[in-house]
Design an enzyme around this catalytic site. Structure first.
Site, mmCIF file in Angstrom:
data_model
loop_
_atom_site.group_PDB
_atom_site.id
_atom_site.type_symbol
_atom_site.label_atom_id
_atom_site.label_comp_id
_atom_site.label_asym_id
_atom_site.label_seq_id
_atom_site.Cartn_x
_atom_site.Cartn_y
_atom_site.Cartn_z
ATOM 1 N N GLU A 90 0.819 -1.170 -0.183
ATOM 2 C CA GLU A 90 -0.343 0.085 -0.060
ATOM 3 C C GLU A 90 0.474 1.078 0.087
ATOM 4 O O GLU A 90 1.964 0.811 0.418
ATOM 5 C CB GLU A 90 -0.674 0.048 0.779
ATOM 6 C CG GLU A 90 -0.233 -0.431 3.033
ATOM 7 C CD GLU A 90 -1.525 -0.749 3.459
ATOM 8 O OE1 GLU A 90 -1.829 -1.835 3.415
ATOM 9 O OE2 GLU A 90 -1.401 -0.433 4.617
ATOM 10 N N CYS A 103 3.647 8.272 1.215
ATOM 11 C CA CYS A 103 4.124 7.220 2.503
ATOM 12 C C CYS A 103 4.034 5.762 1.705
ATOM 13 O O CYS A 103 3.199 5.120 0.643
ATOM 14 C CB CYS A 103 3.475 7.640 3.259
ATOM 15 S SG CYS A 103 3.840 5.763 4.505
ATOM 16 N N CYS A 110 6.359 -7.391 6.329
ATOM 17 C CA CYS A 110 8.237 -7.183 7.171
ATOM 18 C C CYS A 110 8.484 -8.097 8.388
ATOM 19 O O CYS A 110 7.046 -8.902 8.711
ATOM 20 C CB CYS A 110 7.589 -6.463 7.916
ATOM 21 S SG CYS A 110 8.756 -5.396 8.658
ATOM 22 N N CYS A 114 7.162 -6.246 14.640
ATOM 23 C CA CYS A 114 7.034 -5.277 15.398
ATOM 24 C C CYS A 114 5.461 -6.101 15.957
ATOM 25 O O CYS A 114 4.704 -5.762 15.250
ATOM 26 C CB CYS A 114 6.618 -4.066 15.619
ATOM 27 S SG CYS A 114 8.162 -3.168 15.465
ATOM 28 N N CYS A 117 2.035 -3.062 15.056
ATOM 29 C CA CYS A 117 1.939 -3.462 14.289
ATOM 30 C C CYS A 117 0.927 -4.465 13.314
ATOM 31 O O CYS A 117 1.675 -5.215 13.026
ATOM 32 C CB CYS A 117 3.038 -2.919 13.335
ATOM 33 S SG CYS A 117 3.437 -2.937 11.734
ATOM 34 N N GLU A 161 9.914 -2.710 5.938
ATOM 35 C CA GLU A 161 11.341 -1.868 7.463
ATOM 36 C C GLU A 161 12.741 -1.245 5.748
ATOM 37 O O GLU A 161 13.313 -3.182 5.810
ATOM 38 C CB GLU A 161 12.045 -3.105 7.776
ATOM 39 C CG GLU A 161 13.635 -2.562 8.014
ATOM 40 C CD GLU A 161 13.575 -1.296 8.798
ATOM 41 O OE1 GLU A 161 12.638 -0.999 9.723
ATOM 42 O OE2 GLU A 161 14.336 -0.994 8.895
ATOM 43 N N SER A 190 12.921 5.849 6.748
ATOM 44 C CA SER A 190 12.242 5.461 8.763
ATOM 45 C C SER A 190 12.731 4.100 8.812
ATOM 46 O O SER A 190 12.087 3.313 8.266
ATOM 47 C CB SER A 190 10.587 5.476 8.941
ATOM 48 O OG SER A 190 10.378 5.204 10.488
ATOM 49 N N SER A 213 12.127 4.617 14.798
ATOM 50 C CA SER A 213 10.936 4.386 15.711
ATOM 51 C C SER A 213 11.374 3.648 17.107
ATOM 52 O O SER A 213 11.831 2.837 17.211
ATOM 53 C CB SER A 213 10.236 2.974 14.482
ATOM 54 O OG SER A 213 9.834 3.431 12.858
ATOM 55 N N ASN A 291 -2.734 3.521 16.339
ATOM 56 C CA ASN A 291 -3.995 2.776 16.098
ATOM 57 C C ASN A 291 -4.389 1.730 15.990
ATOM 58 O O ASN A 291 -3.188 0.648 15.791
ATOM 59 C CB ASN A 291 -3.298 2.476 14.716
ATOM 60 C CG ASN A 291 -3.529 4.324 13.484
ATOM 61 O OD1 ASN A 291 -4.178 4.890 13.350
ATOM 62 N ND2 ASN A 291 -2.478 5.106 12.850
ATOM 63 N N CYS A 334 -1.031 1.539 8.901
ATOM 64 C CA CYS A 334 0.261 0.391 8.448
ATOM 65 C C CYS A 334 -0.172 -0.927 8.091
ATOM 66 O O CYS A 334 -0.539 -1.458 9.475
ATOM 67 C CB CYS A 334 1.859 1.069 9.159
ATOM 68 S SG CYS A 334 2.588 -0.409 8.855
#
Ligand code: SAH
Ligand code: SF4
Length: 351
Positions: A90, A103, A110, A114, A117, A161, A190, A213, A291, A334
């Site tokens: 996305e 973005c 990933c 985490c 996420c 990442e 990031s 992060s 979120n 995300c």
């Protein structure tokens, strides 16, 4: 057999091969058409119809639209794309008063895991190619132009990442700078804290912005939230951040997703102040209320406490801002759109 090169994976050398037999200046003409005019090959009216059709076929797009949604009165646009092998990523475009930012995703999925996420919860699919990253930017830039805006900023804060897909990501940064003409200062990478990647970034010529992060300023909590912290603990990470600052002479930022009762206590703010001020130039802190995601049973910090946390950082001498949340009604957090539309079919729009 290898697939034909996608439009934005093609280098100038590739274009030279596709344009074999044509005068040499054609390569520049097509390259500028793709990147400066943001044109599709069949829109390059300086070329013959036959050549346009040939190029259109030789340089296919890499991203099929599954869904395109907009919110905030058209100020936020989000795409879910499908790649040739069925994997999905996305991209989000955000218009602000003084800038338009895209973005982008750097990986499909990933592997960092985490806990809070959505992308991390779903796991890793595959690396993105340079062209798949660049195409996200070009398509957002076209959309910005249609909206009467100019795309000015790129942030690598979508899925994945970036420093775990270093070479394609860096080649994309160089292309965005060299061919699309974006300033390195308007490009932000990031990272969750991949220390060797940060050190490589520090040695590159282009001074992109670095966002780290952090989310926790002590190893025990960070080990839990961001598992890669066990490999690159805070002392090593801070050392790499200091190295980046020394090499680039520019402030870096820490991202901090505020999680109710987990990392939003006064003690967390005080530890964060210490970390931010331990650098040669104090880090800027971006606060993001978490979120909610389906796989993590904790909520974002309520806004009143978000502001109190911000104020405590400021009192400690650290610059802190609360990130405007955008596109929550279109799942622009995300990894969430992909989860919501897991069974949608791509629509056939190929330019
Ligand atoms: N992998 C990179 C870049 C992509 S994630 C990284 O971790 O930095 C982009 C940002 O979104 C990171 O700061 C990440 O921590 C944050 N993020 C992930 N899930 C989130 C959530 N549920 N709520 C708020 N921020 C989130
Ligand atoms: Fe990966 Fe970043 Fe999500 Fe962590 S926050 S799982 S590193 S995309």
């Amino acid at each position: 057999m290898s697939r034909p090169t996608t439009r934005y994976d093609a280098t100038r050398d590739h274009l030279g091969e596709v344009l074999a037999g044509q005068p040499r200046y054609r390569v520049d003409q097509v390259w500028e058409g793709l990147y400066e005019q943001l044109a599709a090959p069949d829109e390059l009216t300086t070329l013959s119809k036959g050549l346009r059709a040939e190029l259109q076929q030789a340089l296919p797009l890499a991203l099929d639209v599954v869904t395109e949604s907009s919110s905030d009165r058209g100020e936020t646009v989000k795409w879910l794309w499908q790649l040739h092998d069925g994997t999905r990523v996305e991209t989000v475009l955000m218009h602000y008063d003084e800038r338009s930012t895209v973005c982008v995703s750097s990986q499909a999925g990933c592997a960092m895991g985490c806990t809070f996420c959505a992308t991390g919860q779903a796991g890793f699919d595959r690396q993105l190619t340079t062209g798949e990253i660049v195409e996200q930017v070009v398509r957002a830039a076209r959309r910005a132009r249609d909206d009467g805006r100019r795309l000015s900023n790129v942030v690598f804060m979508g899925m994945g990442e970036p420093l775990a897909n270093y070479d394609p990501t860096w080649a994309a940064v160089e292309r965005l700078h060299g061919a699309l003409g974006l300033s390195a200062r308007h490009i932000t990478v990031s990272t969750v804290g991949i220390v060797p990647g940060i050190r490589r970034l520090a040695a590159e010529a282009l001074p992109v912005n670095l966002a780290v992060s952090l989310h926790a300023a002590d190893d025990a909590l960070r080990d839990e939230l961001v598992p890669i912290n066990r490999r690159y603990p805070l002392s090593t990470l801070m050392d790499a951040c200091a190295g980046y600052l020394q090499a680039k002479g520019r402030r870096l930022s820490f991202e901090w997703a505020l999680i109710d009762g987990v990392n939003d206590r006064d003690r967390d703010a005080d530890l964060l102040v210490e970390r931010a001020r331990s650098l040669p130039l104090p880090a800027h802190v971006n606060l993001i209320p978490l979120n909610p995601t389906p796989g993590y049973a904790v909520r974002g910090t309520p806004m009143r406490r978000v502001r109190a946390f911000r104020d405590r950082l400021r009192e400690g001498g650290v610059n802190a801002t609360v990130r405007q949340t955008r596109g929550t009604e279109i799942d622009a957090a995300c990894g969430q759109l992909r989860a919501t539309h897991a069974s949608s079919e791509p629509v056939a729009i190929r330019r």
